[in-house]
Design a protein around this motif. Structure first.
Motif, mmCIF file in Angstrom:
data_model
loop_
_atom_site.group_PDB
_atom_site.id
_atom_site.type_symbol
_atom_site.label_atom_id
_atom_site.label_comp_id
_atom_site.label_asym_id
_atom_site.label_seq_id
_atom_site.Cartn_x
_atom_site.Cartn_y
_atom_site.Cartn_z
ATOM 1 N N GLY A 78 0.813 -1.208 0.000
ATOM 2 C CA GLY A 78 0.000 0.000 0.000
ATOM 3 C C GLY A 78 0.847 1.258 0.000
ATOM 4 O O GLY A 78 0.540 2.231 -0.698
ATOM 5 N N ALA A 79 1.926 1.249 0.781
ATOM 6 C CA ALA A 79 2.839 2.399 0.779
ATOM 7 C C ALA A 79 3.464 2.571 -0.598
ATOM 8 O O ALA A 79 3.626 3.698 -1.091
ATOM 9 N N ILE A 80 3.795 1.457 -1.233
ATOM 10 C CA ILE A 80 4.410 1.513 -2.563
ATOM 11 C C ILE A 80 3.453 2.142 -3.572
ATOM 12 O O ILE A 80 3.832 3.048 -4.319
ATOM 13 N N ILE A 81 2.188 1.701 -3.601
ATOM 14 C CA ILE A 81 1.256 2.266 -4.585
ATOM 15 C C ILE A 81 0.884 3.698 -4.240
ATOM 16 O O ILE A 81 0.513 4.474 -5.124
ATOM 17 N N THR A 82 1.001 4.076 -2.972
ATOM 18 C CA THR A 82 0.721 5.454 -2.571
ATOM 19 C C THR A 82 1.708 6.404 -3.222
ATOM 20 O O THR A 82 1.347 7.524 -3.600
ATOM 21 N N GLU A 83 2.945 5.962 -3.383
ATOM 22 C CA GLU A 83 3.965 6.770 -4.058
ATOM 23 C C GLU A 83 3.930 6.564 -5.568
ATOM 24 O O GLU A 83 3.859 7.522 -6.336
ATOM 25 N N ALA A 84 3.959 5.304 -6.020
ATOM 26 C CA ALA A 84 4.002 5.022 -7.457
ATOM 27 C C ALA A 84 2.718 5.444 -8.164
ATOM 28 O O ALA A 84 2.716 5.686 -9.372
ATOM 29 N N GLY A 85 1.626 5.559 -7.418
ATOM 30 C CA GLY A 85 0.333 5.899 -7.996
ATOM 31 C C GLY A 85 0.235 7.297 -8.563
ATOM 32 O O GLY A 85 -0.752 7.639 -9.216
ATOM 33 N N ASN A 86 1.246 8.112 -8.358
ATOM 34 C CA ASN A 86 1.245 9.456 -8.935
ATOM 35 C C ASN A 86 1.498 9.447 -10.435
ATOM 36 O O ASN A 86 1.303 10.464 -11.097
ATOM 37 N N ASP A 87 1.913 8.314 -10.970
ATOM 38 C CA ASP A 87 2.139 8.199 -12.414
ATOM 39 C C ASP A 87 0.823 8.472 -13.166
ATOM 40 O O ASP A 87 -0.246 8.045 -12.738
ATOM 41 N N GLU A 88 0.914 9.157 -14.294
ATOM 42 C CA GLU A 88 -0.297 9.541 -15.047
ATOM 43 C C GLU A 88 -1.065 8.342 -15.595
ATOM 44 O O GLU A 88 -2.254 8.445 -15.884
ATOM 45 N N HIS A 89 -0.421 7.191 -15.747
ATOM 46 C CA HIS A 89 -1.106 5.999 -16.248
ATOM 47 C C HIS A 89 -2.002 5.348 -15.182
ATOM 48 O O HIS A 89 -2.892 4.578 -15.505
ATOM 49 N N VAL A 90 -1.756 5.672 -13.934
ATOM 50 C CA VAL A 90 -2.516 5.069 -12.830
ATOM 51 C C VAL A 90 -3.811 5.845 -12.664
ATOM 52 O O VAL A 90 -3.811 7.049 -12.409
ATOM 53 N N LYS A 91 -4.930 5.136 -12.810
ATOM 54 C CA LYS A 91 -6.236 5.785 -12.751
ATOM 55 C C LYS A 91 -6.942 5.604 -11.421
ATOM 56 O O LYS A 91 -7.828 6.387 -11.073
ATOM 57 N N SER A 92 -6.599 4.559 -10.674
ATOM 58 C CA SER A 92 -7.183 4.361 -9.347
ATOM 59 C C SER A 92 -6.294 3.445 -8.530
ATOM 60 O O SER A 92 -5.413 2.765 -9.063
ATOM 61 N N LEU A 93 -6.535 3.456 -7.216
ATOM 62 C CA LEU A 93 -5.736 2.698 -6.259
ATOM 63 C C LEU A 93 -6.647 1.772 -5.468
ATOM 64 O O LEU A 93 -7.747 2.173 -5.067
ATOM 65 N N VAL A 94 -6.166 0.555 -5.214
ATOM 66 C CA VAL A 94 -6.916 -0.406 -4.411
ATOM 67 C C VAL A 94 -5.993 -0.895 -3.287
ATOM 68 O O VAL A 94 -4.919 -1.438 -3.556
ATOM 69 N N TYR A 95 -6.433 -0.695 -2.063
ATOM 70 C CA TYR A 95 -5.675 -1.115 -0.882
ATOM 71 C C TYR A 95 -6.351 -2.336 -0.274
ATOM 72 O O TYR A 95 -7.537 -2.285 0.062
ATOM 73 N N ILE A 96 -5.595 -3.410 -0.123
ATOM 74 C CA ILE A 96 -6.106 -4.635 0.497
ATOM 75 C C ILE A 96 -5.371 -4.811 1.820
ATOM 76 O O ILE A 96 -4.213 -5.233 1.846
ATOM 77 N N ALA A 97 -6.022 -4.425 2.926
ATOM 78 C CA ALA A 97 -5.390 -4.478 4.249
ATOM 79 C C ALA A 97 -3.981 -3.901 4.153
ATOM 80 O O ALA A 97 -2.984 -4.570 4.427
ATOM 81 N N ALA A 98 -3.897 -2.638 3.750
ATOM 82 C CA ALA A 98 -2.621 -2.038 3.371
ATOM 83 C C ALA A 98 -2.433 -0.659 3.982
ATOM 84 O O ALA A 98 -3.389 -0.002 4.380
ATOM 85 N N HIS A 99 -1.179 -0.231 3.985
ATOM 86 C CA HIS A 99 -0.839 1.102 4.476
ATOM 87 C C HIS A 99 -1.064 2.146 3.390
ATOM 88 O O HIS A 99 -0.544 2.021 2.279
ATOM 89 N N ALA A 100 -1.835 3.175 3.725
ATOM 90 C CA ALA A 100 -2.077 4.312 2.831
ATOM 91 C C ALA A 100 -1.572 5.557 3.553
ATOM 92 O O ALA A 100 -2.346 6.332 4.125
ATOM 93 N N LEU A 101 -0.254 5.721 3.552
ATOM 94 C CA LEU A 101 0.395 6.762 4.343
ATOM 95 C C LEU A 101 0.128 8.161 3.813
ATOM 96 O O LEU A 101 -0.037 8.358 2.613
#
Length: 195
Positions: free
Chosen positions: A35-58
């Motif tokens: 979750g921490a990883i996608i919180t940072e990597a999710g800023n990429d313009e290709h990423v349209k949404s984020l899904v956290y499965i029992a994950a850290h959303a810092l």
């Protein structure tokens, strides 16, 4: 994708490498530290949404360690083994109880012995610009999670204004024990983008 778990920067770099290989938009899904990883990597313009499965959303300035102190988990600290070179893993004897209580015993025992040690430093890494602040977010709360306090998961979901699903009896291994619920949440995230 299996991230290297050698440093937070290398985990994010590995994720971005996959994003860069795609031609179109994508949905990022993260579990636990993922979750921490996608919180940072999710800023990429290709990423349209984020899904956290029992994950850290810092949020900026937070770490997994600091949030774990605010919302303590119920895993006994003696169950976490630290190597001489500062990597962490769960004691295999305690893995099923702490991480995978709702999985078949044989599966949990196998996973206990094939887990990848994680650099302790990743749990103290900060996110400079959390993607959940600008991207549609979805969250699955594992109500019987002993690794991340379910109340911390709820806090993450609430402040991210996430479409949230809570699963009774789900351990930290909710992605395995409740695959249909996880798949449905990912499908919602993808359908919202028309993909």
């Amino acid at each position: 994708m299996q991230e290297p778990l050698t440093s937070f920067t290398e985990d994010v770099t590995a994720t971005k490498r996959v994003i860069d290989s795609l031609d179109g938009p994508c949905v990022l899904v993260g579990h636990s530290h993922g979750g921490a990883i996608i919180t940072e990597a999710g800023n990429d313009e290709h990423v349209k949404s984020l899904v956290y499965i029992a994950a850290h959303a810092l949020d900026a300035g937070e770490t997994e360690v600091s949030n774990g102190k605010r919302y303590p988990d119920t895993t006994p600290h003696g169950d976490i083994v630290k190597t001489a070179d500062d990597y962490l893993y769960l004691n295999p004897a305690d893995y099923a109880r702490d991480f995978a209580a709702d999985l078949p015993v044989a599966q949990a025992e196998f996973e206990a012995h094939e887990q990848m040690p994680t650099a302790a430093s990743v749990f103290a890494s900060e996110i400079p610009d959390p993607a959940w602040k600008i991207k549609p977010t979805f969250y699955l709360v594992a109500k019987a999670d002993k690794i991340i306090n379910p109340d911390l998961e709820r806090m993450y979901a609430k402040r991210a204004h996430a479409k949230t699903v809570e699963i009774d009896g789900a351990s930290h291994s909710a992605y395995e024990s409740h695959p249909k619920d996880v798949a449905a949440l990912i499908e919602q995230a993808a359908q919202q983008q028309g993909r």
